[in-house]
Scaffold this motif. Structure first.
Motif, PDB file in Angstrom:
ATOM      1  N   VAL A 134     -29.372  67.894 -12.800  1.00  0.00           N
ATOM      2  CA  VAL A 134     -30.439  67.539 -11.866  1.00  0.00           C
ATOM      3  C   VAL A 134     -31.701  67.182 -12.642  1.00  0.00           C
ATOM      4  CG1 VAL A 134     -31.800  68.309  -9.882  1.00  0.00           C
ATOM      5  CG2 VAL A 134     -29.454  69.172 -10.207  1.00  0.00           C
ATOM      6  N   ASP A 135     -32.295  66.073 -12.286  1.00  0.00           N
ATOM      7  CA  ASP A 135     -33.568  65.648 -12.874  1.00  0.00           C
ATOM      8  C   ASP A 135     -34.692  66.424 -12.206  1.00  0.00           C
ATOM      9  OD1 ASP A 135     -35.792  64.392 -13.875  1.00  0.00           O
ATOM     10  OD2 ASP A 135     -35.333  62.418 -13.045  1.00  0.00           O
ATOM     11  N   LEU A 136     -35.365  67.271 -12.966  1.00  0.00           N
ATOM     12  CA  LEU A 136     -36.435  68.105 -12.409  1.00  0.00           C
ATOM     13  C   LEU A 136     -37.826  67.537 -12.648  1.00  0.00           C
ATOM     14  CD1 LEU A 136     -35.201  71.707 -13.299  1.00  0.00           C
ATOM     15  CD2 LEU A 136     -34.935  70.444 -11.150  1.00  0.00           C
ATOM     16  N   SER A 137     -37.914  66.294 -13.098  1.00  0.00           N
ATOM     17  CA  SER A 137     -39.236  65.695 -13.244  1.00  0.00           C
ATOM     18  C   SER A 137     -39.886  65.600 -11.871  1.00  0.00           C
ATOM     19  CB  SER A 137     -39.139  64.306 -13.880  1.00  0.00           C
ATOM     20  OG  SER A 137     -38.385  63.438 -13.066  1.00  0.00           O
ATOM     21  N   ASP A 138     -41.205  65.617 -11.860  1.00  0.00           N
ATOM     22  CA  ASP A 138     -41.967  65.701 -10.602  1.00  0.00           C
ATOM     23  C   ASP A 138     -42.922  64.527 -10.499  1.00  0.00           C
ATOM     24  OD1 ASP A 138     -43.169  66.607  -8.273  1.00  0.00           O
ATOM     25  OD2 ASP A 138     -44.579  67.871  -9.366  1.00  0.00           O
ATOM     26  N   PRO A 139     -42.462  63.364 -10.019  1.00  0.00           N
ATOM     27  CA  PRO A 139     -43.335  62.187  -9.976  1.00  0.00           C
ATOM     28  C   PRO A 139     -44.526  62.339  -9.039  1.00  0.00           C
ATOM     29  CG  PRO A 139     -41.293  61.789  -8.789  1.00  0.00           C
ATOM     30  CD  PRO A 139     -41.112  63.072  -9.528  1.00  0.00           C
ATOM     31  N   ASP A 140     -44.458  63.285  -8.090  1.00  0.00           N
ATOM     32  CA  ASP A 140     -45.573  63.466  -7.155  1.00  0.00           C
ATOM     33  C   ASP A 140     -46.628  64.434  -7.672  1.00  0.00           C
ATOM     34  OD1 ASP A 140     -44.391  61.748  -5.280  1.00  0.00           O
ATOM     35  OD2 ASP A 140     -43.132  63.373  -4.533  1.00  0.00           O
ATOM     36  N   GLY A 155     -33.565  63.987 -18.097  1.00  0.00           N
ATOM     37  CA  GLY A 155     -32.276  63.425 -17.727  1.00  0.00           C
ATOM     38  C   GLY A 155     -31.720  64.071 -16.479  1.00  0.00           C
ATOM     39  N   GLY A 156     -30.729  63.403 -15.891  1.00  0.00           N
ATOM     40  CA  GLY A 156     -30.066  63.955 -14.723  1.00  0.00           C
ATOM     41  C   GLY A 156     -30.202  63.090 -13.494  1.00  0.00           C
TER      42      GLY A 156
END
Length: 247
Positions: A134-140, A155-156
């Motif tokens: 799972v991609d845990l990046s937070d674009p918001d 990644g993910g």
């Protein structure tokens, strides 16, 4: 055993005791049992001898993220009692080779890879356990850091696409959906990211009750991962020491 091997074994034994104590403390704070958390020793760049020594000390799960190194190390150790986890990014054209030695692939991140792994395990006696990364990046930027476009991700699959990949794994002959995996984004506190992962894991289990694994937490964020439900932690530096990529 040589004096150097004796010294290394003592060092690994001390590190392992410290790591297990750390896991116990983190579980106590989270109201969990240490038996719920499996330690995966990530041995990339370290020799096969370290795997043997850790196995003597009771470690049974080992992770690698480079196919060539993993393949050579598994063959050199040749211990059927050990479980090998492939934790790195996996190209579809390497799926068959990785499936020859890995019991678990933690980094399934697209349906095309699911298809490649399904073909790779055709005729294999034991199913291959797969975790959806799972991609845990937070674009918001809800974690307090503005990172346009999800910068800092590791990644993910975006959370809204996890169900598609998980469903593909669950439906594939020879594959077993184990659960989810993630790496915390760089440069931010890991707690909010692992909280998002916990939510995704719950959603996956709603559709696939057997998918109970949550692979999260490394040397720098072990405690936060366990606090948010990690069942498997992937530790390298705290267990084996600093890596030298010239080895």
């Amino acid at each position: 055993m040589s004096p150097a091997s004796d010294e290394r074994r003592a060092q690994l034994a001390a590190n392992l005791a410290a790591v297990r104590a750390q896991i116990e403390r983190a579980c106590e704070l989270a109201g969990r049992s240490p038996e719920e958390v499996t330690l995966i020793a990530v041995t990339k760049t370290f020799p096969a001898e370290d795997v043997r020594l850790l196995a003597e000390l009771g470690v049974r799960d080992f992770g690698e993220n480079r196919h060539q190194e993993a393949q050579e190390k598994v063959a050199e150790v040749a211990d059927p009692e050990l479980t090998w986890h492939f934790v790195g990014q996996l190209q579809a054209n390497k799926a068959r080779a990785v499936a020859e030695y890995a019991a678990v692939v933690h980094s399934v991140d697209r349906v095309r890879l699911v298809d490649a792994l399904r073909r790779a395990v055709a005729g294999r006696e034991q199913p291959l356990r797969c975790l959806v990364q799972v991609d845990l990046s937070d674009p918001d930027g809800v974690d307090g850091v503005d990172r346009p476009g999800g910068a800092g991700g590791r990644g993910g699959v975006p959370p809204d696409q996890v169900a598609e990949v998980a469903g593909a794994v669950a439906a594939a002959p020879g594959l077993v959906l184990g659960g989810v995996m993630a790496v915390a984004p760089l440069g931010v506190p890991p707690g909010p990211a692992f909280a998002r992962l916990a939510g995704v894991a719950t959603e996956v289990r709603t559709e696939h009750p057997e998918a109970t694994w949550v692979s999260a937490g490394m040397s720098a964020d072990l405690e936060d991962a366990i606090a948010h439900g990690a069942t498997h932690v992937r530790l390298g530096r705290r267990l084996l020491g600093e890596r030298s990529y010239d080895r």
